[in-house]
Design a protein around this motif. Structure first.
Motif, mmCIF file in Angstrom:
data_model
loop_
_atom_site.group_PDB
_atom_site.id
_atom_site.type_symbol
_atom_site.label_atom_id
_atom_site.label_comp_id
_atom_site.label_asym_id
_atom_site.label_seq_id
_atom_site.Cartn_x
_atom_site.Cartn_y
_atom_site.Cartn_z
ATOM 1 N N PHE A 94 -2.019 -6.796 -0.631
ATOM 2 C CA PHE A 94 -3.039 -6.840 -1.684
ATOM 3 C C PHE A 94 -3.629 -8.234 -1.866
ATOM 4 N N THR A 95 -3.255 -9.182 -1.001
ATOM 5 C CA THR A 95 -3.753 -10.544 -1.189
ATOM 6 C C THR A 95 -5.268 -10.552 -1.023
ATOM 7 N N SER A 96 -5.899 -11.441 -1.734
ATOM 8 C CA SER A 96 -7.360 -11.646 -1.705
ATOM 9 C C SER A 96 -8.144 -10.527 -2.378
ATOM 10 N N GLN A 97 -7.469 -9.630 -3.090
ATOM 11 C CA GLN A 97 -8.216 -8.632 -3.868
ATOM 12 C C GLN A 97 -8.456 -9.142 -5.288
ATOM 13 N N ILE A 113 2.652 8.777 -6.698
ATOM 14 C CA ILE A 113 1.719 9.898 -6.478
ATOM 15 C C ILE A 113 0.386 9.368 -5.964
ATOM 16 N N VAL A 114 -0.086 8.274 -6.564
ATOM 17 C CA VAL A 114 -1.338 7.648 -6.130
ATOM 18 C C VAL A 114 -1.234 7.250 -4.654
ATOM 19 N N LEU A 115 -0.154 6.605 -4.286
ATOM 20 C CA LEU A 115 0.027 6.178 -2.894
ATOM 21 C C LEU A 115 0.081 7.383 -1.954
ATOM 22 N N ASP A 116 0.814 8.422 -2.341
ATOM 23 C CA ASP A 116 0.925 9.610 -1.480
ATOM 24 C C ASP A 116 -0.451 10.226 -1.236
ATOM 25 N N PRO A 131 -7.893 -0.462 -5.586
ATOM 26 C CA PRO A 131 -7.258 -1.524 -4.782
ATOM 27 C C PRO A 131 -6.178 -0.971 -3.855
ATOM 28 N N THR A 132 -5.482 0.084 -4.337
ATOM 29 C CA THR A 132 -4.477 0.733 -3.483
ATOM 30 C C THR A 132 -5.164 1.393 -2.291
ATOM 31 N N ALA A 133 -6.277 2.083 -2.559
ATOM 32 C CA ALA A 133 -7.017 2.705 -1.458
ATOM 33 C C ALA A 133 -7.512 1.650 -0.478
ATOM 34 N N GLU A 134 -7.998 0.526 -1.012
ATOM 35 C CA GLU A 134 -8.473 -0.550 -0.127
ATOM 36 C C GLU A 134 -7.339 -1.052 0.765
ATOM 37 N N ALA A 135 -6.166 -1.290 0.177
ATOM 38 C CA ALA A 135 -5.042 -1.837 0.948
ATOM 39 C C ALA A 135 -4.530 -0.832 1.985
ATOM 40 N N VAL A 136 -4.389 0.431 1.562
ATOM 41 C CA VAL A 136 -3.864 1.459 2.471
ATOM 42 C C VAL A 136 -4.860 1.699 3.608
ATOM 43 N N PHE A 137 -6.136 1.870 3.236
ATOM 44 C CA PHE A 137 -7.121 2.199 4.260
ATOM 45 C C PHE A 137 -7.323 1.031 5.221
#
Ligand code: 4NP
Length: 153
Positions: A64-67, A135-138, A16-22
């Motif tokens: 992250f809304t709608s995930q 770390i995940v976000l970076d 979900p983090t990858a989805e939001a960032v990308f």
């Protein structure tokens, strides 16, 4: 059209983090891409992303809304031109599901990161401390930039 699926284990932290960032960075780069995420496990189906992942990401401006979590399914190989695993275990699971004729790109997301990230797992932050989410976000920000550069090339 390019369609990208990010895959981790639970679909509540890393993918979900990858989805939001990308999603944010692809829009910023003017790319029109379908983006989704899924988990190799189905335990969290229907749940919102982990609150720790959302808080860390929202601090950097991501939405992250709608995930809502779901499990990866074989039809995803018909729908997505690119499927990116967050770690080697997720990749092995996806390789075992992959239909023979899949002509898209299946690989590790970090292979699009900087030299120090290539081939590395995005570490599972679920049982770790709050630092794990940074770390995940970076790692995901670096891989997103590398992937966008590759898609624009
Ligand atoms: P994710 O993290 O794969 O980054 O979403 C996890 C979430 C849940 C679990 C493991 C990892 N779990 O065991 O429930």
């Amino acid at each position: 059209m390019t369609a990208i699926l990010f895959v981790c284990l639970g679909n509540i932290c890393r993918s979900p983090t990858a989805e939001a960032v990308f999603r944010a960075r692809a829009a910023g780069a003017g790319l029109d891409i379908e983006i989704d995420s899924a988990g190799t496990g189905a335990w969290h189906t229907g749940q919102s992303p982990d609150s720790r992942a959302m808080e860390a990401g929202q601090m950097r401006g991501y939405d992250f809304t709608s995930q809502s979590a779901r499990a990866v399914e074989s039809l995803d190989f018909a729908r997505f031109t690119h499927i990116f695993a967050m770690d080697a275990e997720n990749l092995a699971h996806l390789e075992s599901m992959k239909p023979k004729g899949y002509s898209g790109h299946l690989g590790l997301f970090t292979d699009f990161g900087r030299a120090q990230d290539k081939g590395q797992d995005v570490p599972d932050p679920y049982y770790g401390g709050p630092h794990g989410f940074e770390i995940v976000l970076d790692m995901i920000e670096r891989a997103s930039d590398g992937l966008i550069a590759a898609l624009k090339a």
